[in-house]
Design an enzyme around this catalytic site. Structure first.
Site, PDB file in Angstrom:
ATOM      1  N   HIS A  38     -10.671  -5.043 -11.013  1.00  0.00           N
ATOM      2  CA  HIS A  38      -9.349  -4.497 -11.314  1.00  0.00           C
ATOM      3  C   HIS A  38      -8.819  -5.221 -12.540  1.00  0.00           C
ATOM      4  O   HIS A  38      -9.526  -5.932 -13.218  1.00  0.00           O
ATOM      5  CB  HIS A  38      -8.352  -4.815 -10.177  1.00  0.00           C
ATOM      6  CG  HIS A  38      -8.681  -4.236  -8.865  1.00  0.00           C
ATOM      7  ND1 HIS A  38      -8.467  -2.930  -8.554  1.00  0.00           N
ATOM      8  CD2 HIS A  38      -9.182  -4.809  -7.746  1.00  0.00           C
ATOM      9  CE1 HIS A  38      -8.811  -2.718  -7.295  1.00  0.00           C
ATOM     10  NE2 HIS A  38      -9.251  -3.829  -6.779  1.00  0.00           N
ATOM     11  N   ARG A  52     -10.094 -13.030   2.023  1.00  0.00           N
ATOM     12  CA  ARG A  52     -10.309 -12.020   0.992  1.00  0.00           C
ATOM     13  C   ARG A  52     -10.949 -12.683  -0.220  1.00  0.00           C
ATOM     14  O   ARG A  52     -10.768 -13.884  -0.458  1.00  0.00           O
ATOM     15  CB  ARG A  52      -8.977 -11.376   0.593  1.00  0.00           C
ATOM     16  CG  ARG A  52      -8.383 -10.507   1.681  1.00  0.00           C
ATOM     17  CD  ARG A  52      -7.119  -9.822   1.218  1.00  0.00           C
ATOM     18  NE  ARG A  52      -7.365  -8.767   0.247  1.00  0.00           N
ATOM     19  CZ  ARG A  52      -7.783  -7.545   0.576  1.00  0.00           C
ATOM     20  NH1 ARG A  52      -8.036  -7.242   1.838  1.00  0.00           N
ATOM     21  NH2 ARG A  52      -7.956  -6.626  -0.358  1.00  0.00           N
ATOM     22  N   CYS A  74     -13.462  -0.878  -6.863  1.00  0.00           N
ATOM     23  CA  CYS A  74     -13.140  -1.500  -5.577  1.00  0.00           C
ATOM     24  C   CYS A  74     -13.188  -0.549  -4.383  1.00  0.00           C
ATOM     25  O   CYS A  74     -14.241  -0.281  -3.841  1.00  0.00           O
ATOM     26  CB  CYS A  74     -11.800  -2.223  -5.675  1.00  0.00           C
ATOM     27  SG  CYS A  74     -11.602  -3.470  -4.393  1.00  0.00           S
TER      28      CYS A  74
HETATM   29  N1  GLN Z   1      -9.926  -1.891   1.188  1.00  0.00           N
HETATM   30  C1  GLN Z   1     -10.883  -2.510   0.398  1.00  0.00           C
HETATM   31  C2  GLN Z   1     -11.131  -3.969   0.656  1.00  0.00           C
HETATM   32  O1  GLN Z   1     -10.221  -4.739   0.954  1.00  0.00           O
HETATM   33  C3  GLN Z   1     -10.588  -2.223  -1.061  1.00  0.00           C
HETATM   34  C4  GLN Z   1      -9.476  -3.032  -1.665  1.00  0.00           C
HETATM   35  C5  GLN Z   1      -9.136  -2.615  -3.055  1.00  0.00           C
HETATM   36  O2  GLN Z   1      -9.480  -1.509  -3.499  1.00  0.00           O
HETATM   37  N2  GLN Z   1      -8.475  -3.442  -3.805  1.00  0.00           N
HETATM   38  O3  GLN Z   1     -12.267  -4.340   0.542  1.00  0.00           O
END
Ligand code: GLN
Length: 283
Positions: A231, A142, A105
């Site tokens: 993840h 998101r 990520c």
């Molecule tokens: N900051 C990044 C995003 O929101 C990575 C998020 C994360 O590693 N979970 O894309």
């Protein structure tokens, strides 16, 4: 095709480098380190975990046999990146020398060309992966949920390591460990990643968003480095990937073919099937 060799003679040992454990470990990513450590120990492979942070020198970094970096939020990514620029040379060198790596990520975003956070300035990446990541802005939805993806055969098959046996001129191949494997994970990112024309995706999305929710790609592969949005953490539910990374690390270090002793993965497989079933995919 799987072969039933055992790892012999012992002892083998590996240094696993963990990028910024304090700043980069979202959604259980530290579980990946536990899995790598345990799967090594169960086979008699000694493991040293090197926590990489502001105090780590490039000399320390060059001892790493397997590199891991987890997720982080935009603010942490910026702090990490400021420090990571000093380590660029050593990290690029590791990847170019076929050292296997797993970046999840936030970490692969920093290993690409750049990451544009929701707010603030563009963060220059290390340029290891030919890809760009952008967060469309604080109001953009998101990309969250469970993901199922199939490892792209073309990414892995042609990614055979260039190292050779000590005596024989033979290409090593541990790729059978993950060829055609289905992986499950949990994604939660605002950034959208777009691969460059020479970049190879890690996997093809079957359910979920993946790199950007548009083109069906999930993650990226360069040499033996894997970047992905998975993840969960990834490795407990996908132990084949852990073994792939361990076998690669040993191959590169000891320059010989490594076939790992099989472990009982029935619980891990059940965890994976449970997620797959929930998403309507039969494994
Ligand atoms: N900051 C990044 C995003 O929101 C990575 C998020 C994360 O590693 N979970 O894309």
């Amino acid at each position: 095709m799987k072969k039933n060799y055992t790892l012999n003679p012992k002892p083998y040992n590996l240094v696993i480098g963990w990028l910024y454990p304090e700043l980069m470990s979202t959604y259980g990513d530290r579980g990946n380190i536990t899995v790598l450590q345990k799967r090594c120990e169960w086979r008699g492979i000694k493991v040293e975990i090197l926590n990489i942070d502001q105090t780590t020198t490039n000399g320390d970094l060059r001892t790493v046999n397997l590199l891991f970096g987890g997720g982080a939020q935009d603010r942490e990514q910026e702090i990490v990146m400021r420090n990571l620029q000093d380590k660029k040379e050593a990290i690029v060198e590791l990847i170019e020398k076929d050292i296997p790596a797993l970046f999840v990520c936030g970490a692969p975003q920093l290993m690409g060309k750049f990451y544009e956070p929701a707010e603030g300035k563009r963060i220059q990446g290390l340029g290891i992966f030919d890809m760009e990541s952008r967060h469309p802005g604080p109001n953009a939805p998101r990309l969250i949920g469970n993901v199922i993806a199939k490892i792209s055969e073309e990414s892995i098959k042609y990614n055979v390591s260039s190292i050779t046996y000590e005596k024989e001129e033979k290409i090593l191949n541990t790729e059978y460990l993950i060829l055609n494997t289905i992986v499950v994970g949990f994604e939660n990112h605002g950034g959208r990643t777009y691969l460059g024309k020479d970049a190879k995706p890690f996997a093809k999305v079957l359910k979920g968003y993946g790199n950007n929710g548009e083109d069906g790609t999930e993650g990226v592969v360069y040499k033996n480095a894997i970047g992905c949005y998975l993840h969960g953490p990834l490795l407990p539910k996908n132990p084949q990937i852990a073994d792939y990374l361990i076998a690669k690390a040993l191959e590169v270090k000891y320059k010989k073919e490594i076939i790992l002793e099989p472990l009982d993965d029935s619980i891990e497989e059940k965890a994976k099937s449970a997620i797959a079933e929930r998403l309507g995919i039969a494994l």
